[in-house]
Enzyme design. Structure first.
Site, PDB file in Angstrom:
ATOM      1  CD  GLU A 363      -3.410  -0.732   1.676  1.00 51.26           C
ATOM      2  OE1 GLU A 363      -3.766   0.433   1.922  1.00 51.26           O
ATOM      3  OE2 GLU A 363      -4.021  -1.741   2.058  1.00 51.26           O
TER       4      GLU A 363
HETATM    5  N1  COS Z   1      -5.620  12.359  -3.467  1.00 55.43           N
HETATM    6  C1  COS Z   1      -6.199  12.933  -4.520  1.00 55.43           C
HETATM    7  N2  COS Z   1      -5.544  13.201  -5.658  1.00 55.43           N
HETATM    8  C2  COS Z   1      -4.242  12.873  -5.719  1.00 55.43           C
HETATM    9  C3  COS Z   1      -3.571  12.272  -4.648  1.00 55.43           C
HETATM   10  C4  COS Z   1      -4.314  12.015  -3.481  1.00 55.43           C
HETATM   11  N3  COS Z   1      -3.758  11.448  -2.421  1.00 55.43           N
HETATM   12  N4  COS Z   1      -2.287  12.062  -4.992  1.00 55.43           N
HETATM   13  C5  COS Z   1      -2.152  12.520  -6.233  1.00 55.43           C
HETATM   14  N5  COS Z   1      -3.325  13.013  -6.673  1.00 55.43           N
HETATM   15  C6  COS Z   1      -3.613  13.663  -7.953  1.00 55.43           C
HETATM   16  C7  COS Z   1      -2.739  14.897  -8.127  1.00 55.43           C
HETATM   17  O1  COS Z   1      -3.342  16.020  -7.561  1.00 55.43           O
HETATM   18  C8  COS Z   1      -2.651  14.980  -9.618  1.00 55.43           C
HETATM   19  O2  COS Z   1      -3.835  15.561 -10.127  1.00 55.43           O
HETATM   20  P1  COS Z   1      -3.803  16.672 -11.299  1.00 55.43           P
HETATM   21  O3  COS Z   1      -3.312  15.928 -12.493  1.00 55.43           O
HETATM   22  O4  COS Z   1      -5.204  17.130 -11.386  1.00 55.43           O
HETATM   23  O5  COS Z   1      -2.845  17.713 -10.819  1.00 55.43           O
HETATM   24  C9  COS Z   1      -2.633  13.533 -10.063  1.00 55.43           C
HETATM   25  O6  COS Z   1      -3.234  12.772  -9.008  1.00 55.43           O
HETATM   26  C10 COS Z   1      -1.237  13.015 -10.304  1.00 55.43           C
HETATM   27  O7  COS Z   1      -0.508  13.245  -9.122  1.00 55.43           O
HETATM   28  P2  COS Z   1       1.084  13.144  -9.071  1.00 55.43           P
HETATM   29  O8  COS Z   1       1.656  13.906 -10.233  1.00 55.43           O
HETATM   30  O9  COS Z   1       1.520  13.490  -7.701  1.00 55.43           O
HETATM   31  O10 COS Z   1       1.281  11.582  -9.372  1.00 55.43           O
HETATM   32  P3  COS Z   1       2.581  10.703  -9.427  1.00 55.43           P
HETATM   33  O11 COS Z   1       2.473   9.828 -10.614  1.00 55.43           O
HETATM   34  O12 COS Z   1       3.810  11.544  -9.270  1.00 55.43           O
HETATM   35  O13 COS Z   1       2.434   9.706  -8.170  1.00 55.43           O
HETATM   36  C11 COS Z   1       2.443   8.945  -5.899  1.00 55.43           C
HETATM   37  C12 COS Z   1       2.194  10.092  -6.893  1.00 55.43           C
HETATM   38  C13 COS Z   1       3.900   8.537  -5.813  1.00 55.43           C
HETATM   39  C14 COS Z   1       1.959   9.486  -4.568  1.00 55.43           C
HETATM   40  C15 COS Z   1       1.583   7.723  -6.310  1.00 55.43           C
HETATM   41  O14 COS Z   1       2.091   7.139  -7.469  1.00 55.43           O
HETATM   42  C16 COS Z   1       1.526   6.659  -5.230  1.00 55.43           C
HETATM   43  O15 COS Z   1       0.755   6.763  -4.282  1.00 55.43           O
HETATM   44  N6  COS Z   1       2.328   5.590  -5.383  1.00 55.43           N
HETATM   45  C17 COS Z   1       2.251   4.460  -4.472  1.00 55.43           C
HETATM   46  C18 COS Z   1       1.208   3.534  -4.965  1.00 55.43           C
HETATM   47  C19 COS Z   1       0.922   2.455  -4.027  1.00 55.43           C
HETATM   48  O16 COS Z   1       0.505   2.680  -2.900  1.00 55.43           O
HETATM   49  N7  COS Z   1       1.134   1.217  -4.489  1.00 55.43           N
HETATM   50  C20 COS Z   1       0.873   0.084  -3.702  1.00 55.43           C
HETATM   51  C21 COS Z   1      -0.104  -0.766  -4.393  1.00 55.43           C
HETATM   52  S1  COS Z   1      -1.713  -0.538  -3.936  1.00 55.43           S
HETATM   53  S2  COS Z   1      -2.015  -1.953  -2.674  1.00 55.43           S
END
Ligand code: COS
Length: 384
Positions: A363
């Protein structure tokens, strides 16, 4: 510490603790060794009305939220961090429906989950999309009133055991983060199959499999939210379910601490119980303090989330990072206190140390959580 739980939360916690002590503890080592999926324990949870603690009453649940879900996960994980995942993994797979499902979708899927008849799973991760969630290759192509899914999801908790899957796929690559969509996929849909059961270091009573989609057609009514909202569905879901992983870590740490404390009173060296030695006392004191600090952070985070506030990424990530690091430290110290016995599979702390490790990884790795926390801190500073 007094946490001022309401009457229902106290009841839920006590009931989950009773099931953990009476039904899970006696089988935890065997289920771990043989990799047995806890179908019988799910039935016990269902008979005790615990499967739907976080689901609205209207859809057959008890009407609680993340806090109630986390209390159950914590208590079950105290006995076995793997067995608890049948419940926690279902929570992760269900939250996209709770948060983004329309009435028809909720009515169709939530009651069966609430009564424990069906389990759920969440399909985001792929071979090349782990921390980089936007690297998803699975596609969903619109065709009349259906979507056609192709691709493979990796390391999916409850894979093959669950009946209901919430899956993120790419609907328009050119649109970046707005090019993903979330879908509900039912187990027996043609073109949907499962890979082999993974052989894992820990949480071995939990099943982990690939989800394979080969021209898998699903009706358009199974789209969650709108096309293009899949990345947001995933991010907002994870913001709310990460305290569940934190609670799993907390439960594992609590379980290991209890074993270490008990052992330190029984084990005699140099003519004294080892609990009389300051070296051991200080380890126990640090373990208990870290566990209590994790519990405070998690409970407060859960209450905050359930109060309906929108920006919860930071505290959610903090509780996951802190509790999982605590779990790793506490379980390692528990093995140390039990010494040679702690290293043996016959004693439960060896398994707890293996189970704890995954909470720092899944996660969202703890490195990703720290990125999320730092970005939120900087964002807040910019707003000032
Ligand atoms: N809530 C709402 N929106 C979100 C958000 C959140 N927590 N995090 C990102 N977003 C939105 C951003 O605002 C952005 O929107 P806009 O395009 O409108 O500006 C969009 O999503 C893309 O965000 P960002 O550019 O930050 O995305 P990235 O690709 O850089 O990734 C992380 C961000 C690293 C935080 C994400 O890829 C992540 O959570 N990775 C881990 C995934 C994970 O938990 N994997 C485990 C498997 S699931 S069991």
């Amino acid at each position: 510490m007094k946490y001022f739980l309401n009457e229902e939360q106290e009841m839920i916690k006590e009931l989950a603790a009773k099931i953990a002590d009476e039904k899970i503890k006696p089988v935890a080592l065997e289920y771990d060794e043989k990799g047995i999926f806890p179908t019988g324990i799910v039935k016990v949870l269902a008979d005790s009305d615990l499967c739907g603690v976080y689901i609205e009453e209207q859809y057959g649940g008890l009407g609680g939220g993340i806090f109630e879900m986390s209390l159950v996960v914590e208590e079950l994980s105290r006995a076995c961090g793997g067995i608890s995942l049948a419940f926690a993994g279902t929570g992760l797979g269900t939250f996209p429906i709770i948060l983004f499902g329309n009435h028809e979708q909720k009515q169709k899927y939530l009651p069966d989950i609430a009564c424990g008849k069906k389990l759920a799973a969440f399909g985001l991760t792929e071979a090349n999309a782990g921390s980089d969630a936007a690297g998803i290759q699975t596609t969903a192509v619109s065709d009349g009133d259906e979507y056609v899914l192709n691709g493979t999801k990796q390391w999916i908790t409850n894979g093959g055991e669950a009946d209901i899957y919430t899956v993120i796929a790419c609907t328009n690559r050119a649109k970046g983060a707005r090019g993903f969509s979330a879908f509900i996929v039912e187990k027996d849909t043609p073109g949907f199959s499962f890979g082999k059961k993974e052989d894992k270091m820990g949480i071995r009573a939990s099943v982990t499999r690939e989800l394979i989609f080969e021209d898998c057609r699903i009706p358009k009514r199974n789209l969650l939210s709108r096309e293009g909202m899949g990345f947001m569905v995933a991010m907002k879901t994870l913001d709310r379910t990460r305290p569940g992983v934190a609670s799993q870590a907390l439960g594992i740490a609590q379980g290991a601490f209890e074993e270490a404390l008990k052992y330190s009173r029984e084990r005699v060296q140099f003519g004294h119980a080892i609990s009389s030695f300051q070296a051991i006392q200080h380890m126990l004191a640090d373990m208990a303090t870290q566990i209590e600090a994790a519990r405070c952070l998690i409970y407060q985070t859960c209450k905050h989330i359930d109060s309906g506030v929108k920006s919860i990424s930071q505290e959610s990530a903090m509780s996951k990072v802190f509790a999982s690091d605590v779990a790793m430290k506490v379980t390692t110290d528990a093995v140390q206190i039990l010494g040679g016995y702690g290293y043996m599979k016959e004693y439960p702390v060896e398994k707890m140390m293996r189970d704890a490790k995954i909470t720092q990884i899944y996660e969202g790795t703890n490195q990703i959580q720290r990125n999320v926390i730092a970005l939120e801190l900087i964002k807040a500073l910019k707003k000032k």
